[in-house]
Design an enzyme around this catalytic site. Structure first.
Site, PDB file in Angstrom:
ATOM      1  N   HIS A   5      -4.960   0.968 -10.485  1.00 33.52           N
ATOM      2  CA  HIS A   5      -5.190   1.831  -9.338  1.00 33.52           C
ATOM      3  C   HIS A   5      -6.667   1.899  -8.954  1.00 33.52           C
ATOM      4  CE1 HIS A   5      -3.660   4.984  -6.646  1.00 33.52           C
ATOM      5  NE2 HIS A   5      -4.831   5.549  -6.804  1.00 33.52           N
ATOM      6  N   HIS A  41       1.398   6.702  -1.747  1.00 33.86           N
ATOM      7  CA  HIS A  41       1.767   7.731  -2.709  1.00 33.86           C
ATOM      8  C   HIS A  41       3.227   7.521  -3.105  1.00 33.86           C
ATOM      9  CE1 HIS A  41      -0.456  11.604  -3.960  1.00 33.86           C
ATOM     10  NE2 HIS A  41      -1.171  10.555  -4.227  1.00 33.86           N
TER      11      HIS A  41
END
Lengths: 248, 85, 760
Positions: free
Chosen positions: C58, C104
């Site tokens: 990430h 998300h």
């Protein structure tokens, strides 16, 4: 002429109201919620948004912001006050307008254009409209379902204090045209003195044809006209609904 | 002074349309809970209040309900002191 | 005891560093070797946590950054390319546009409402920390089929979450896309994009400049939310994980966000601060380290000074918490009090937690005792990059090679029924049910709201407009990731160009399965190359984006979904072109030509349950010409409408052109003749790229054709706009369809409400 636009923490439409006031030819004065005075403003707008996050209930916390003390005093002395969307909810919580705005019948946030029938063109906020005129503007709220007890509702109707009613394009106030379940299709009302207006749809988002509608502009222009007319001396309003006091 | 745990129940006034309660009622019926006759949705607010007595704590919270925690136009409230914190 | 100047030592209670612990932190043995090299000693538990976050997929982009370097990132109008909180381009008149998109997906799969809400919160912060005021959001949502209860549950929660958050902060939604396909049944794609505007000379960057400047933690208190969320986002979900993952759910507070937004913009304007950074994934760790890394300075902070809302939090927890609505602010030395007054005005908590140093390290103390000290640059930039070879799965190759020609022949009533079915499939049908839950008119600047080709907003006080669109057809990308990804770019560009705006740049969000799989690596590589080719041809550089891997459950990955967020500008919003037919008697023209490419179409999926064939081919030269031709036509004001052809093919586009908007639109009929020698279903439902349906008054038609010819864009008259309350009539070779507007409207507007059991 100076029109105060209140900014509470969580206000979203203060800039939109600011531009609307200026488009109507007056000066918009931003007033922060911690101020204790309106600084001599000639009228007040409580804009839309989610003041204090709408936590607890929309308007419940906002009504205790310091600025609300002078706003209530100003309204009680006859000053012109407009509450739009969240501003309407705040004015109800503050006791300046009767009733309450409950969750929409759909239980959802609703954001779309709506048609309104102008019920009164003899208020300080609607003189530039025709009675029965159908106007269009956006609405955007989750809690716009107007409620008042039967006694209050009858009072509002009998005294002609419903100013805007949801309608279809032809001006018929039908069940299908009622977006949120408001009693009697009520979209906007004035107080007993006729000097405080609250409405759920957004005239501040309808002042420019490039954005779809211009039907909100006359509301701000009416407000400016009224302030101008009232400025020199106390003015009485038709049908015995005298406005107490003088606006500065 | 002691700290009291006070529970406030805020409920829609009788007769007031409660769409959320209606939706839950509908969902329960579709899950087979046919015996549910009515659903009303309110909210519970939990406070810890410093006061001389349970009665004093309750009185103070009731005052706050009238002022802020409930809307007298649409809501009723009930205050219960649940004991000391 | 080691003093404030000593090297960090393990804290009492720290677990010993074992190979298992290293593995639990998502670090490979070779990565751990590298850490030992960087540190020159064994890291403490706290330091291991920091590395694990910063070197996660990430934050560290370890499986993607080599390929991402291939993307074009420059143009004369690009002010800020990849690497900052958001990309920035010059849009003229002294204005700059900051924009970014982020995923998300994993949080939304676990808890759709909060997952989507916090996704919106994060992307808003990325934009306003550049000093730009957020002016619009878009999203790209992909769910399973709405027949499945899980898809309905996710759609309901995600839409409510996106709406409640953005509505409360007061940012209008200007558009987006929503797709439904069983390929997303377990793992939805939830991507949010934000646009902000700033005067070009008032931009600021997330840098911790100026030795001696003060580092402050601002906003919400730090709790134990989402500890190791950044690592969590980098691992696939597996069966039974749902319950265990729940405590990691972060709860959004849009009210605090609104205060942070206003306070940040006021702080930036005041000049009291030099930098500001969202504490996003990996919280205090990534914000602190990135600010130090970007400016080449160092940062020292004491976790004991960070306001917390849980008891007995360890430095490890404070550093890795992902509590929402927090920012790291670097105030100019001597101007902390002025900064604090602004924050107090907005009722925000602020604590001085450290300062900028010249040591080049990210140094953390706990009440004066060092607990971590890591060289900043290796921490932020030193994450190893991998580019392991990929290989296409045989299954996909076989699907692509499948002969689908037999599905093209359809006639009579079957063709008419298929038309209505395609128009009424949720992927094609109106998204009114969704976008009416988003505030689309706040800020009073929305020229074109959701429901058209692309959204368009006006910059207040000017005539300048900014258009934006998000696009990705995952089914196309699955069948051929390179042409599918290029297709996403050109579709987004066409959508922007249809409004009359010139496409200028993109952000992207690359959503894929696990990069540990060769077939996923192949998809990723091909998709990046597709984007590279398309962006280079259209001269729309990539200014930033986000990679989301591990979108899979028990080995079943989502379709490769490289979502493109395209932005463009139009000098005068009065020249904006809408998507639907307006005047009876107008000529209808087709820009581009029909090829009848049915591969990967909504028609094949909905009517035949088939995902096969080669997806529509992309002719980059033709797309370039088309996206330049449309703004030229808008500039001359010769168009009544322009609408892109994509999912659902000509059938969907013609229906949308006739129906217009719900509530206020006035549906008009049309009579269309298509002479192409193509099988009827292929002609009506093929999703061939490079096509736009325009309408123009009979007097302007000649000029439309002239401008098209000048740009080398095929332009053929195909019909006439009809009256209100009539029908859409389509003549094909040997076929005739007549579709009453009422029936079309019922299918198109009613599909999603009916699927959601919410009759209109």
């Amino acid at each position: 002429m100076r029109i105060a636009v209140i900014t509470l923490p969580g206000s979203n439409c203060d800039q939109d109201c600011h531009r609307s006031v200026e488009a109507a030819g007056a000066t918009a004065v931003p007033v922060w919620h911690r101020e204790m005075s309106l600084g001599g403003a000639d009228a007040v707008i409580v804009p839309g948004g989610f003041a204090h996050g709408d936590y607890l209930r929309p308007g419940a916390i906002a009504r205790f912001s310091p600025i609300m003390t002078p706003v209530v005093e100003f309204a009680r002395s006859g000053g012109l006050v407009v509450g739009i969307c969240n501003g309407f909810q705040i004015l109800c919580e503050a006791g300046l307008l009767p009733g309450a705005l409950l969750r929409n019948r759909s239980l959802r946030f609703q954001s779309h254009d709506c048609a309104l029938r102008v019920e009164r063109s003899d208020t300080p906020f609607t003189s530039r409209y025709r009675e029965g005129q159908v106007i269009w503007m956006p609405l955007a709220h989750a809690d716009g379902n107007y409620y008042a007890d039967p006694g209050t509702l009858e009072e509002l109707e009998c005294e002609g204090r419903v100013v805007f009613r949801y309608s279809d394009a032809e001006g018929e106030s039908t069940e299908e045209a009622n977006p949120n379940g408001s009693l009697n299709g009520i979209a906007g009302i004035v107080n007993e003195g006729g000097n405080v207006l609250g409405l759920m749809p957004h005239p501040d988002r309808a002042i420019d044809l490039a954005l779809g509608w211009q039907d909100g502009l006359p509301l701000f222009e009416s407000l400016v006209d009224s302030v101008r007319q009232r400025a020199p001396a106390p003015v009485a309003v038709a049908e015995g609904r005298a406005l107490a006091g003088t606006a500065r | 002074m002691s700290r009291f745990r006070v529970e406030v129940l805020v409920t829609p006034r009788p007769g007031l349309l409660d769409p959320e309660g209606g939706a839950i009622h509908h969902a329960l019926a579709s899950l087979g809970y046919d015996e549910v006759a009515e659903v009303r949705v309110g909210k519970a607010i939990y406070l810890e209040v410093a006061a001389d007595s349970a009665a004093a704590a309750a009185a103070r919270v009731e005052e706050s309900c009238r002022k802020l925690l409930a809307n007298p136009v649409t809501e009723d409230f009930a205050v219960t002191v649940r004991g000391e914190a | 005891m080691s003093g404030a100047n000593g090297a960090p030592r393990p804290r009492p209670g720290d677990p010993p560093i074992t190979p298992e612990l290293v593995e639990d932190h998502g670090l490979s043995p070779s990565e751990y070797e590298l850490i030992l090299d960087v540190m020159g000693r064994e890291p403490t538990f706290t330091e291991l946590g920091i590395f694990s976050a910063m070197w996660s997929e990430h934050c560290g982009y370890k499986n993607s950054k080599r390929l991402l370097r291939l993307l074009p990132t420059t143009a004369p109008w690009v002010i800020q390319g990849p690497g900052e909180n958001a990309g920035v381009i010059d849009i003229g008149g002294g204005w700059a546009l900051a924009f970014k998109m982020e995923s998300h997906n994993h949080p939304s799969a676990v808890e759709p409402y909060q997952g989507a809400a916090t996704g919106v919160g994060g992307i808003l912060r990325d934009v306003f920390t550049m000093g730009a005021r957020p002016v619009a959001t878009l999203n790209s949502l992909h769910f399973g089929d709405l027949e499945m209860a899980r898809a309905r549950y996710l759609l309901e929660g995600v839409v409510r979450g996106v709406g409640d958050y953005g509505n409360c902060v007061g940012i209008p939604s200007m558009g987006g896309e929503v797709h439904f396909d069983r390929g997303y049944e377990e793992n939805p794609i939830v991507n949010a994009m934000c646009l902000g505007i700033v005067r070009s000379d008032e931009l600021i960057r997330g840098e911790a400049e100026g030795v001696g400047n003060t580092v402050m933690a601002v906003g919400a208190r730090t709790g134990r939310d989402g500890i190791h969320g950044a690592t969590f986002a980098s691992e696939e979900l597996s069966e039974g994980d749902d319950e265990a993952s729940r405590p990691q759910v972060q709860v959004g507070d849009p009210y605090t966000e609104k205060l942070l937004l206003e306070a940040s913009l006021e702080l930036i304007a005041s000049g009291d601060i030099v930098g500001i950074q969202d504490m996003g994934a990996a919280g205090l760790t990534s914000s602190g380290a990135e600010m130090a890394g970007r400016s080449g300075t160092g940062v020292e902070m004491d976790v004991a000074r960070v306001p917390v809302r849980a008891e007995a939090m360890t430095p490890y927890e404070i550093l890795l918490s992902e509590s929402q609505e927090r920012m790291l602010v670097v105030a100019r030395a001597g101007r902390e009090e002025a900064a604090r007054r602004v924050l107090e005005k907005w009722e925000l908590e602020a604590a001085t937690i450290g300062q900028v140093t010249d040591k080049g390290t990210f140094r953390v103390l706990e009440d004066g005792v060092p607990v971590a000290e890591i060289p900043a640059l290796p921490l932020t930039e030193g994450c190893p990059a991998y580019e392991r070879p990929g290989e296409e799965s045989k299954e996909v190759r076989a699907l692509r090679a499948q002969d689908i020609s037999r599905y093209g022949d359809l006639s009579g009533d079957d063709l008419q029924a298929a038309f209505l079915e395609v128009v009424g499939t949720p992927a094609v049908a109106s998204k009114q049910w969704i976008y009416e839950q988003y505030d689309t008119t706040v800020r009073a600047s929305s020229i074109e709201r959701p429901g058209g080709s692309a959204g368009l907003i006006r910059i207040p006080g000017t005539d300048l407009g900014v258009a934006a669109s998000t696009d990705c057809n995952g089914r196309h990308c699955y069948l051929d990731p390179r042409s599918g990804a290029a297709g996403a770019v050109v579709e987004a560009a066409r959508n922007v160009a249809c409004t009359g705006a010139t496409p200028l740049a993109i952000t992207n969000c690359l959503n894929f399965g696990s990069p540990l799989r060769a077939d996923i690596r192949h998809q990723f590589r091909e998709a990046v190359l597709g984007i590279r080719d398309a962006c280079a041809h259209l001269e729309t550089p990539v200014t930033g984006g986000n990679v989301s891997f591990y979108n899979e459950t028990d080995g079943k990955a989502v379709y490769p979904t490289p979502v493109i967020g395209m932005v463009g500008t139009i000098a005068d919003v009065a020249k904006f072109v809408g998507h639907s037919f307006r005047r009876p008697g107008d000529a209808i023209l087709l820009l581009g030509h029909n090829k009848g490419e049915l591969g990967g179409s909504e028609y094949l999926y909905t009517l035949h349950g088939v995902v096969a064939g080669g997806p529509p081919t992309v002719d980059l030269e033709a797309e370039r010409a088309l996206t330049r031709c449309l703004p030229a036509m808008a500039e001359r004001r010769v168009l009544s409408s322009a609408h892109d052809v994509a999912t659902g093919g000509l059938a969907a586009t013609l229906a949308e052109c006739c129906l217009g908007r719900p509530r206020t639109g006035r549906p008009v009929g049309a009579s269309v003749r298509l002479d192409d020698a193509l099988p009827p279903a292929a002609l009506l439902f093929g999703e061939d790229h490079g096509r736009v349906i325009v309408s123009a008054s009979p007097t302007d038609e000649a000029e439309v054709r002239e401008i098209a010819a000048k740009h080398g864009v095929p332009c053929a008259p195909i019909g006439t706009v009809g009256e209100e309350r009539s029908s859409l009539q389509i003549h094909l070779r040997g076929e005739f369809l007549e579709l009453p507007l009422g029936t079309l409207a019922d299918r198109y507007f009613g599909a999603i409400p009916r699927a959601m059991d919410d009759e209109p």
